[in-house]
Design a protein around this motif. Structure first.
Motif, PDB file in Angstrom:
ATOM      1  N   GLN A 170      36.703  57.073  54.305  1.00 47.39           N
ATOM      2  CA  GLN A 170      35.977  58.114  55.029  1.00 47.39           C
ATOM      3  C   GLN A 170      35.011  57.538  56.067  1.00 47.39           C
ATOM      4  OE1 GLN A 170      34.197  60.612  51.984  1.00 47.39           O
ATOM      5  NE2 GLN A 170      36.018  60.395  50.704  1.00 47.39           N
ATOM      6  N   PHE A 171      34.869  56.206  56.062  1.00 46.87           N
ATOM      7  CA  PHE A 171      33.956  55.539  56.988  1.00 46.87           C
ATOM      8  C   PHE A 171      34.703  54.408  57.688  1.00 46.87           C
ATOM      9  CE2 PHE A 171      31.368  57.349  53.631  1.00 46.87           C
ATOM     10  CZ  PHE A 171      30.333  57.956  54.322  1.00 46.87           C
ATOM     11  N   PRO A 172      35.246  54.649  58.875  1.00 46.76           N
ATOM     12  CA  PRO A 172      36.072  53.637  59.562  1.00 46.76           C
ATOM     13  C   PRO A 172      35.336  52.347  59.889  1.00 46.76           C
ATOM     14  CG  PRO A 172      35.588  55.485  61.024  1.00 46.76           C
ATOM     15  CD  PRO A 172      35.158  55.889  59.654  1.00 46.76           C
ATOM     16  N   GLU A 173      34.010  52.371  59.905  1.00 50.78           N
ATOM     17  CA  GLU A 173      33.270  51.148  60.227  1.00 50.78           C
ATOM     18  C   GLU A 173      33.172  50.186  59.047  1.00 50.78           C
ATOM     19  OE1 GLU A 173      30.035  54.142  58.960  1.00 50.78           O
ATOM     20  OE2 GLU A 173      32.040  54.127  59.854  1.00 50.78           O
ATOM     21  N   LEU A 174      33.600  50.653  57.869  1.00 53.01           N
ATOM     22  CA  LEU A 174      33.537  49.813  56.680  1.00 53.01           C
ATOM     23  C   LEU A 174      34.903  49.217  56.363  1.00 53.01           C
ATOM     24  CD1 LEU A 174      31.345  52.042  54.337  1.00 53.01           C
ATOM     25  CD2 LEU A 174      30.595  50.266  55.933  1.00 53.01           C
ATOM     26  N   LYS A 175      34.900  48.160  55.609  1.00 52.39           N
ATOM     27  CA  LYS A 175      36.156  47.553  55.177  1.00 52.39           C
ATOM     28  C   LYS A 175      35.992  47.054  53.751  1.00 52.39           C
ATOM     29  CE  LYS A 175      35.075  43.034  57.143  1.00 52.39           C
ATOM     30  NZ  LYS A 175      35.545  41.975  58.055  1.00 52.39           N
ATOM     31  N   THR A 176      37.114  46.744  53.123  1.00 53.08           N
ATOM     32  CA  THR A 176      37.080  46.242  51.754  1.00 53.08           C
ATOM     33  C   THR A 176      37.562  44.801  51.704  1.00 53.08           C
ATOM     34  OG1 THR A 176      39.305  47.100  51.322  1.00 53.08           O
ATOM     35  CG2 THR A 176      37.451  48.520  50.750  1.00 53.08           C
ATOM     36  N   VAL A 177      37.042  44.075  50.727  1.00 53.56           N
ATOM     37  CA  VAL A 177      37.393  42.670  50.530  1.00 53.56           C
ATOM     38  C   VAL A 177      37.693  42.463  49.056  1.00 53.56           C
ATOM     39  CG1 VAL A 177      36.625  40.277  50.763  1.00 53.56           C
ATOM     40  CG2 VAL A 177      35.824  42.008  52.397  1.00 53.56           C
ATOM     41  N   GLU A 178      38.836  41.888  48.759  1.00 52.50           N
ATOM     42  CA  GLU A 178      39.186  41.602  47.366  1.00 52.50           C
ATOM     43  C   GLU A 178      38.720  40.207  46.989  1.00 52.50           C
ATOM     44  OE1 GLU A 178      42.884  42.535  45.693  1.00 52.50           O
ATOM     45  OE2 GLU A 178      43.248  44.292  46.944  1.00 52.50           O
ATOM     46  N   ASP A 179      38.201  40.082  45.794  1.00 50.06           N
ATOM     47  CA  ASP A 179      37.793  38.787  45.252  1.00 50.06           C
ATOM     48  C   ASP A 179      38.705  38.486  44.063  1.00 50.06           C
ATOM     49  OD1 ASP A 179      36.600  36.650  43.893  1.00 50.06           O
ATOM     50  OD2 ASP A 179      34.605  37.212  44.579  1.00 50.06           O
ATOM     51  N   PRO A 180      39.576  37.481  44.150  1.00 53.16           N
ATOM     52  CA  PRO A 180      40.530  37.204  43.068  1.00 53.16           C
ATOM     53  C   PRO A 180      39.883  36.806  41.751  1.00 53.16           C
ATOM     54  CG  PRO A 180      40.557  35.443  44.702  1.00 53.16           C
ATOM     55  CD  PRO A 180      39.731  36.551  45.284  1.00 53.16           C
ATOM     56  N   SER A 181      38.585  36.505  41.795  1.00 52.48           N
ATOM     57  CA  SER A 181      37.914  36.109  40.553  1.00 52.48           C
ATOM     58  C   SER A 181      37.575  37.314  39.676  1.00 52.48           C
ATOM     59  CB  SER A 181      36.629  35.331  40.858  1.00 52.48           C
ATOM     60  OG  SER A 181      35.654  36.170  41.464  1.00 52.48           O
ATOM     61  N   PHE A 182      37.631  38.530  40.235  1.00 54.88           N
ATOM     62  CA  PHE A 182      37.345  39.712  39.440  1.00 54.88           C
ATOM     63  C   PHE A 182      38.510  39.988  38.490  1.00 54.88           C
ATOM     64  CE2 PHE A 182      34.606  41.467  43.115  1.00 54.88           C
ATOM     65  CZ  PHE A 182      33.476  40.863  42.585  1.00 54.88           C
ATOM     66  N   PRO A 183      38.253  40.197  37.196  1.00 51.86           N
ATOM     67  CA  PRO A 183      39.354  40.444  36.238  1.00 51.86           C
ATOM     68  C   PRO A 183      39.964  41.827  36.419  1.00 51.86           C
ATOM     69  CG  PRO A 183      37.230  40.720  35.161  1.00 51.86           C
ATOM     70  CD  PRO A 183      36.938  40.204  36.543  1.00 51.86           C
ATOM     71  N   GLU A 184      41.228  41.951  36.034  1.00 52.74           N
ATOM     72  CA  GLU A 184      41.909  43.241  36.079  1.00 52.74           C
ATOM     73  C   GLU A 184      41.648  44.021  34.798  1.00 52.74           C
ATOM     74  OE1 GLU A 184      45.723  42.423  39.008  1.00 52.74           O
ATOM     75  OE2 GLU A 184      46.040  42.552  36.840  1.00 52.74           O
ATOM     76  N   GLU A 185      41.617  45.345  34.937  1.00 51.50           N
ATOM     77  CA  GLU A 185      41.427  46.227  33.796  1.00 51.50           C
ATOM     78  C   GLU A 185      42.435  47.361  33.887  1.00 51.50           C
ATOM     79  OE1 GLU A 185      37.448  47.469  34.574  1.00 51.50           O
ATOM     80  OE2 GLU A 185      36.552  45.860  33.385  1.00 51.50           O
ATOM     81  N   GLY A 186      42.986  47.771  32.759  1.00 54.93           N
ATOM     82  CA  GLY A 186      43.939  48.874  32.761  1.00 54.93           C
ATOM     83  C   GLY A 186      43.290  50.173  32.333  1.00 54.93           C
ATOM     84  N   PHE A 187      43.556  51.247  33.073  1.00 57.70           N
ATOM     85  CA  PHE A 187      43.136  52.575  32.653  1.00 57.70           C
ATOM     86  C   PHE A 187      44.222  53.148  31.756  1.00 57.70           C
ATOM     87  CE2 PHE A 187      40.457  53.670  36.684  1.00 57.70           C
ATOM     88  CZ  PHE A 187      39.541  52.703  36.323  1.00 57.70           C
TER      89      PHE A 187
END
Length: 230
Positions: A170-187
């Motif tokens: 909803q905010f085109p001026e923002l972006k996302t960055v993935e950090d591979p060190s973050f663990p995965e979690e299942g819903f």
């Protein structure tokens, strides 16, 4: 009473029992979801509960021939409602972990979550803070975090990938960055401990909607990108 009468009585009892069993199996199941967690579950302008979780459980129910009714249940009381039998299952972005598995049973993961960084600058992605750092601000909700980020009041925001990505869009001026060190979690979809029949139906339904492409369509609808099986 003769043997024929006894036999007919016994047969009638068996049929009545079978009818009760079928009726119990076809009863409406109550699904709890906390509708404050877009895009997984939230209220639209018409006060209807919508979202990824809602579409997933509706698709599973349709595939398995289950009748369901979704009720908006505050997160603070969602497991109490399940324990008390007020609801039959919970789908509300619930992370599967060992502690919860001691008290509840889960479907296989229907969504793989990990923490995602939303930022206004590349160098924020590798920044590390201690828990007590004065440079960290904590907020009550993801929408508030993203609003603060867009206003320039914070440099980065961290939260569940599905929620962060949905809000950042909803905010085109923002972006996302993935950090591979973050663990995965299942819903997972939660049922009461020992409710194997319902657990199995949920697992079968989830496998079926993954196989027929329904899951991928729902994923695309809410996250605006193609689902990639892992």
């Amino acid at each position: 009473m003769n043997r024929r009468a006894l036999a007919m009585l016994a047969l009638g009892g068996c049929l009545a029992f079978a009818g009760l069993t079928a009726s119990a199996q076809n009863r409406e199941l109550v699904v709890a979801s906390s509708a404050t967690y877009a895009p997984f579950a939230f209220e639209n302008k018409d006060k209807q509960i919508v979202g990824f979780d809602v579409d997933i459980i509706n698709a599973i129910a349709k595939q398995q021939g289950m009748k369901i009714r979704i009720v908006n249940t505050p997160w603070s009381g969602i497991f109490v409602a399940l324990n008390n039998g007020d609801v039959d299952l919970v789908i509300s972005g619930v992370t599967i972990n060992d502690k919860r598995k001691q008290s509840y049973d889960f479907s296989p993961p229907y969504f793989i979550a990990h923490q995602l960084i939303a930022s206004t600058a590349d160098d924020v992605a590798s920044r590390e803070f201690g828990k007590t750092s004065p440079n960290i601000r904590r907020f009550e909700s993801t929408p508030l975090i993203i609003s603060e980020l867009a206003a320039g009041n914070v440099d980065a925001a961290i939260g569940d990938n599905g929620v962060i990505a949905y809000r950042v869009a909803q905010f085109p001026e923002l972006k996302t960055v993935e950090d591979p060190s973050f663990p995965e979690e299942g819903f997972g979809i939660v049922v009461r401990k020992g409710d194997k029949a319902l657990q199995d139906k949920l697992a079968a339904g989830l496998a079926a909607i993954r196989a027929d492409g329904s899951y991928a369509q729902i994923y695309k609808k809410w996250f605006n990108k193609d689902f990639v099986a892992r």
